[in-house]
Motif scaffolding. Sequence first.
Motif, PDB file in Angstrom:
ATOM      1  N   ALA A 224       0.827  -1.211   0.000  1.00 17.62           N
ATOM      2  CA  ALA A 224       0.000   0.000   0.000  1.00 17.62           C
ATOM      3  C   ALA A 224       0.861   1.261   0.000  1.00 17.62           C
ATOM      4  CB  ALA A 224      -0.931  -0.008   1.213  1.00 17.62           C
ATOM      5  N   ALA A 225       1.975   1.229   0.730  1.00 17.95           N
ATOM      6  CA  ALA A 225       2.839   2.411   0.815  1.00 17.95           C
ATOM      7  C   ALA A 225       3.568   2.687  -0.489  1.00 17.95           C
ATOM      8  CB  ALA A 225       3.859   2.225   1.942  1.00 17.95           C
ATOM      9  N   ASN A 226       3.852   1.637  -1.251  1.00 15.17           N
ATOM     10  CA  ASN A 226       4.718   1.780  -2.427  1.00 15.17           C
ATOM     11  C   ASN A 226       3.979   1.787  -3.760  1.00 15.17           C
ATOM     12  OD1 ASN A 226       7.097   1.766  -0.838  1.00 15.17           O
ATOM     13  ND2 ASN A 226       7.021  -0.463  -0.703  1.00 15.17           N
ATOM     14  N   SER A 227       2.673   1.564  -3.752  1.00 13.41           N
ATOM     15  CA  SER A 227       1.953   1.375  -5.019  1.00 13.41           C
ATOM     16  C   SER A 227       1.318   2.637  -5.574  1.00 13.41           C
ATOM     17  CB  SER A 227       0.868   0.300  -4.844  1.00 13.41           C
ATOM     18  OG  SER A 227       1.442  -0.952  -4.558  1.00 13.41           O
ATOM     19  N   PHE A 228       1.174   3.671  -4.738  1.00 12.84           N
ATOM     20  CA  PHE A 228       0.412   4.844  -5.167  1.00 12.84           C
ATOM     21  C   PHE A 228       1.255   6.112  -5.034  1.00 12.84           C
ATOM     22  CE2 PHE A 228      -2.364   1.637  -3.321  1.00 12.84           C
ATOM     23  CZ  PHE A 228      -3.233   1.401  -4.381  1.00 12.84           C
ATOM     24  N   GLU A 229       1.041   7.027  -5.970  1.00 11.41           N
ATOM     25  CA  GLU A 229       1.793   8.274  -5.956  1.00 11.41           C
ATOM     26  C   GLU A 229       1.485   9.084  -4.696  1.00 11.41           C
ATOM     27  OE1 GLU A 229       1.632  12.132  -8.731  1.00 11.41           O
ATOM     28  OE2 GLU A 229       2.394  10.343  -9.748  1.00 11.41           O
ATOM     29  N   THR A 230       0.209   9.109  -4.311  1.00 14.68           N
ATOM     30  CA  THR A 230      -0.223   9.779  -3.081  1.00 14.68           C
ATOM     31  C   THR A 230      -1.250   8.891  -2.404  1.00 14.68           C
ATOM     32  OG1 THR A 230       0.055  11.967  -4.098  1.00 14.68           O
ATOM     33  CG2 THR A 230      -1.283  11.853  -2.101  1.00 14.68           C
ATOM     34  N   SER A 265      -0.497  -4.800  19.039  1.00 16.12           N
ATOM     35  CA  SER A 265       0.256  -3.970  19.973  1.00 16.12           C
ATOM     36  C   SER A 265      -0.066  -2.512  19.710  1.00 16.12           C
ATOM     37  CB  SER A 265       1.764  -4.205  19.808  1.00 16.12           C
ATOM     38  OG  SER A 265       2.219  -3.604  18.610  1.00 16.12           O
ATOM     39  N   ARG A 266       0.431  -1.651  20.570  1.00 17.51           N
ATOM     40  CA  ARG A 266       0.203  -0.221  20.400  1.00 17.51           C
ATOM     41  C   ARG A 266       1.309   0.448  19.586  1.00 17.51           C
ATOM     42  NH1 ARG A 266      -3.811   2.001  23.610  1.00 17.51           N
ATOM     43  NH2 ARG A 266      -4.773   0.558  25.053  1.00 17.51           N
ATOM     44  N   ARG A 267       2.220  -0.342  19.032  1.00 14.58           N
ATOM     45  CA  ARG A 267       3.307   0.252  18.250  1.00 14.58           C
ATOM     46  C   ARG A 267       2.880   0.423  16.795  1.00 14.58           C
ATOM     47  NH1 ARG A 267       8.756  -2.832  19.034  1.00 14.58           N
ATOM     48  NH2 ARG A 267       9.406  -0.982  17.902  1.00 14.58           N
ATOM     49  N   SER A 268       1.675   0.922  16.607  1.00 15.22           N
ATOM     50  CA  SER A 268       1.113   1.011  15.268  1.00 15.22           C
ATOM     51  C   SER A 268       1.816   2.052  14.407  1.00 15.22           C
ATOM     52  CB  SER A 268      -0.379   1.328  15.352  1.00 15.22           C
ATOM     53  OG  SER A 268      -1.054   0.296  16.022  1.00 15.22           O
ATOM     54  N   LYS A 269       2.147   3.193  14.998  1.00 12.71           N
ATOM     55  CA  LYS A 269       2.831   4.236  14.216  1.00 12.71           C
ATOM     56  C   LYS A 269       4.187   3.735  13.725  1.00 12.71           C
ATOM     57  CE  LYS A 269       2.573   7.625  17.225  1.00 12.71           C
ATOM     58  NZ  LYS A 269       2.718   9.001  17.756  1.00 12.71           N
ATOM     59  N   GLU A 270       4.947   3.108  14.628  1.00 12.01           N
ATOM     60  CA  GLU A 270       6.263   2.600  14.246  1.00 12.01           C
ATOM     61  C   GLU A 270       6.143   1.552  13.146  1.00 12.01           C
ATOM     62  OE1 GLU A 270       5.095   2.942  17.214  1.00 12.01           O
ATOM     63  OE2 GLU A 270       6.522   4.045  18.473  1.00 12.01           O
ATOM     64  N   ARG A 271       5.087   0.757  13.241  1.00 10.33           N
ATOM     65  CA  ARG A 271       4.896  -0.289  12.242  1.00 10.33           C
ATOM     66  C   ARG A 271       4.636   0.300  10.862  1.00 10.33           C
ATOM     67  NH1 ARG A 271       0.261  -4.980  12.407  1.00 10.33           N
ATOM     68  NH2 ARG A 271       1.352  -6.495  11.131  1.00 10.33           N
ATOM     69  N   LEU A 272       3.823   1.338  10.801  1.00 12.41           N
ATOM     70  CA  LEU A 272       3.564   1.973   9.511  1.00 12.41           C
ATOM     71  C   LEU A 272       4.826   2.622   8.955  1.00 12.41           C
ATOM     72  CD1 LEU A 272       0.070   3.671   9.992  1.00 12.41           C
ATOM     73  CD2 LEU A 272       0.619   1.685   8.589  1.00 12.41           C
ATOM     74  N   LEU A 273       5.556   3.323   9.800  1.00 17.74           N
ATOM     75  CA  LEU A 273       6.779   3.987   9.341  1.00 17.74           C
ATOM     76  C   LEU A 273       7.795   2.980   8.826  1.00 17.74           C
ATOM     77  CD1 LEU A 273       7.123   6.651  12.184  1.00 17.74           C
ATOM     78  CD2 LEU A 273       6.370   7.044   9.828  1.00 17.74           C
ATOM     79  N   SER A 274       7.908   1.841   9.479  1.00 20.98           N
ATOM     80  CA  SER A 274       8.857   0.819   9.041  1.00 20.98           C
ATOM     81  C   SER A 274       8.409   0.129   7.762  1.00 20.98           C
ATOM     82  CB  SER A 274       9.069  -0.222  10.143  1.00 20.98           C
ATOM     83  OG  SER A 274       7.884  -0.964  10.371  1.00 20.98           O
ATOM     84  N   SER A 275       7.108   0.296   7.415  1.00 26.17           N
ATOM     85  CA  SER A 275       6.582  -0.314   6.189  1.00 26.17           C
ATOM     86  C   SER A 275       6.655   0.625   4.991  1.00 26.17           C
ATOM     87  CB  SER A 275       5.124  -0.753   6.403  1.00 26.17           C
ATOM     88  OG  SER A 275       5.047  -1.750   7.395  1.00 26.17           O
ATOM     89  N   GLY A 276       7.211   1.825   5.191  1.00 21.41           N
ATOM     90  CA  GLY A 276       7.407   2.724   4.062  1.00 21.41           C
ATOM     91  C   GLY A 276       6.513   3.941   4.041  1.00 21.41           C
ATOM     92  N   TRP A 277       5.617   4.092   5.052  1.00 21.79           N
ATOM     93  CA  TRP A 277       4.783   5.285   5.108  1.00 21.79           C
ATOM     94  C   TRP A 277       5.589   6.448   5.658  1.00 21.79           C
ATOM     95  CZ3 TRP A 277      -0.068   5.341   3.052  1.00 21.79           C
ATOM     96  CH2 TRP A 277      -0.612   4.106   2.709  1.00 21.79           C
ATOM     97  N   GLU A 278       5.381   7.634   5.094  1.00 24.62           N
ATOM     98  CA  GLU A 278       6.202   8.793   5.456  1.00 24.62           C
ATOM     99  C   GLU A 278       5.843   9.379   6.809  1.00 24.62           C
ATOM    100  OE1 GLU A 278       5.952  11.591   2.292  1.00 24.62           O
ATOM    101  OE2 GLU A 278       6.881  10.279   0.811  1.00 24.62           O
ATOM    102  N   SER A 279       4.581   9.262   7.223  1.00 21.33           N
ATOM    103  CA  SER A 279       4.150   9.819   8.503  1.00 21.33           C
ATOM    104  C   SER A 279       2.995   8.987   9.029  1.00 21.33           C
ATOM    105  CB  SER A 279       3.724  11.283   8.349  1.00 21.33           C
ATOM    106  OG  SER A 279       2.596  11.376   7.483  1.00 21.33           O
ATOM    107  N   ALA A 280       2.763   9.074  10.331  1.00 20.79           N
ATOM    108  CA  ALA A 280       1.676   8.311  10.932  1.00 20.79           C
ATOM    109  C   ALA A 280       1.217   8.988  12.216  1.00 20.79           C
ATOM    110  CB  ALA A 280       2.120   6.876  11.210  1.00 20.79           C
ATOM    111  N   SER A 281      -0.069   8.894  12.494  1.00 18.87           N
ATOM    112  CA  SER A 281      -0.656   9.389  13.732  1.00 18.87           C
ATOM    113  C   SER A 281      -1.579   8.310  14.268  1.00 18.87           C
ATOM    114  CB  SER A 281      -1.454  10.678  13.492  1.00 18.87           C
ATOM    115  OG  SER A 281      -0.639  11.679  12.923  1.00 18.87           O
ATOM    116  N   ALA A 282      -1.802   8.317  15.580  1.00 17.22           N
ATOM    117  CA  ALA A 282      -2.671   7.316  16.179  1.00 17.22           C
ATOM    118  C   ALA A 282      -3.465   7.920  17.316  1.00 17.22           C
ATOM    119  CB  ALA A 282      -1.845   6.134  16.684  1.00 17.22           C
ATOM    120  N   VAL A 283      -4.677   7.428  17.496  1.00 20.71           N
ATOM    121  CA  VAL A 283      -5.516   7.862  18.609  1.00 20.71           C
ATOM    122  C   VAL A 283      -6.365   6.672  19.032  1.00 20.71           C
ATOM    123  CG1 VAL A 283      -7.312   8.709  17.029  1.00 20.71           C
ATOM    124  CG2 VAL A 283      -7.236   9.554  19.367  1.00 20.71           C
TER     125      VAL A 283
END
Length: 330
Positions: A224-230, A265-283
Motif C-alpha cells: 500500500a505504501a509503495n503502489s500509489f503516488e499519493t 500492539s500499540r506500536r502502530s505508528k512505528e509499524r507503519l513507518l517501518s513499512s514505508g509510510w512517510e508519517s503516521a498518527s494514532a488515537v
Amino acid sequence: MQPFAPSMPMATSLRRPSFTACSSSLLDADDEGVRGPCEDATLCKRFAVSIGYWQDPCIPHLVRLSKARKAPEINRGYFAHVHSVSQLIKAFLRKTGCSCQILNLGAGMDTTFWRLKDEDLLPSKYFEIDFPMIVMRNLHSIKLKPLLSKPILDLHSEDTLQMDGHTLDSTRYAIIGADLRDIPELEEKLKKCNMNTQLPTLLVAECVLVYMTPEQSANLLKWAANSFETAMLINYKQVNMDDWFGQIMIENLRRREWRPASRQSRRSKERLLSSGWESASAVDMVELYSKLPRAEVSRYGIESLEFLDEMELLDLEITFLATFSLPSFF
C-alpha cells in the motif's frame, strides 16, 4: 492529476444478470472463520441503526435484524467507530475534490459507497475487497435489491457491466473477491478493474490485520505504501487483546475454529513507518469518543437513546486504535 479512466466494455448485464457460483477451489477452509465475525459486526451495526444511532437505509438489505438486543456500550462503540472513520473518509474526499479513489480492504458487508452516493461525495472510483465467499453474498444482495443496484447502474457509463460469482466492476464501483494475503493476485484484480495508481488513494482497513500473520500484514502495508503516488491509510484495530473485550473477541473467534494470527500492539505508528509510510498518527477510541461533537453524543444525542449504568464498560468496548498515515497535502 489525471482523470479516472472509464471502465472497459462489459460482458454480463447486471440488469439481467447471471449469477455464477464461485468454485470451491476459491475458498480456503481456514477462511470460513472470517465469515462469522464479519456477519457479527454487521448485525451490531444493523441493531445500532435500528434504534437510531445513525441513518443507514442500505444495511437492512445486507443483513436481517437480530432478535438479540445489543448492549448499550456495544452500540456506542460502533457509533464511535463508524462516525470517526466516516469523518476521515469525508475529509479526504473534500481535500481531493473527490478526484481520488478509495480501497476498502476487507470491506465485509459495508455500506460506505451508498452513503457517500447519497451525500454526493463519491470518489472517482470506490473499490471493496474481501474473501470470495463474502463478496458472493454481497453480490447476491446487490442483484436482488434495487436500493443497492440502482445507484451502481445510474452511475455506470456502459450498456452492461461485468459481474460474475466473485467480481462486479462498474464505472464508479467495484467489488472484488481476493485474498489480501496474496499481493500479486490482489494487484492483478484491482488493475483489471481500472485501479489508477496516479490518483490520490485512501486505503481503509477496519479490523483486518488481526487475521494475518505479522509478515502478511507487513507485506500488505508495504504494498500500500509503495503502489500509489499519493496515499492515506486508515487502520482501525483492536490493540488490547488481554482486556475483557479482547478476550471475548478471541473466544468468539476460537468458537469458529479461528485463531487470531497477529497479536496486536500499540506500536502502530512505528509499524507503519517501518513499512514505508512517510508519517503516521494514532488515537485510541476512548480519546476519540471524548472528542466527538457534543451535540451528537449529549443527552439530546446518542447518549439519550439508552441508559449506560457503568461507563467503564464503554472504555472496554472501544479499546481500539485508529492509525492514520496522512499524505503531505493534509
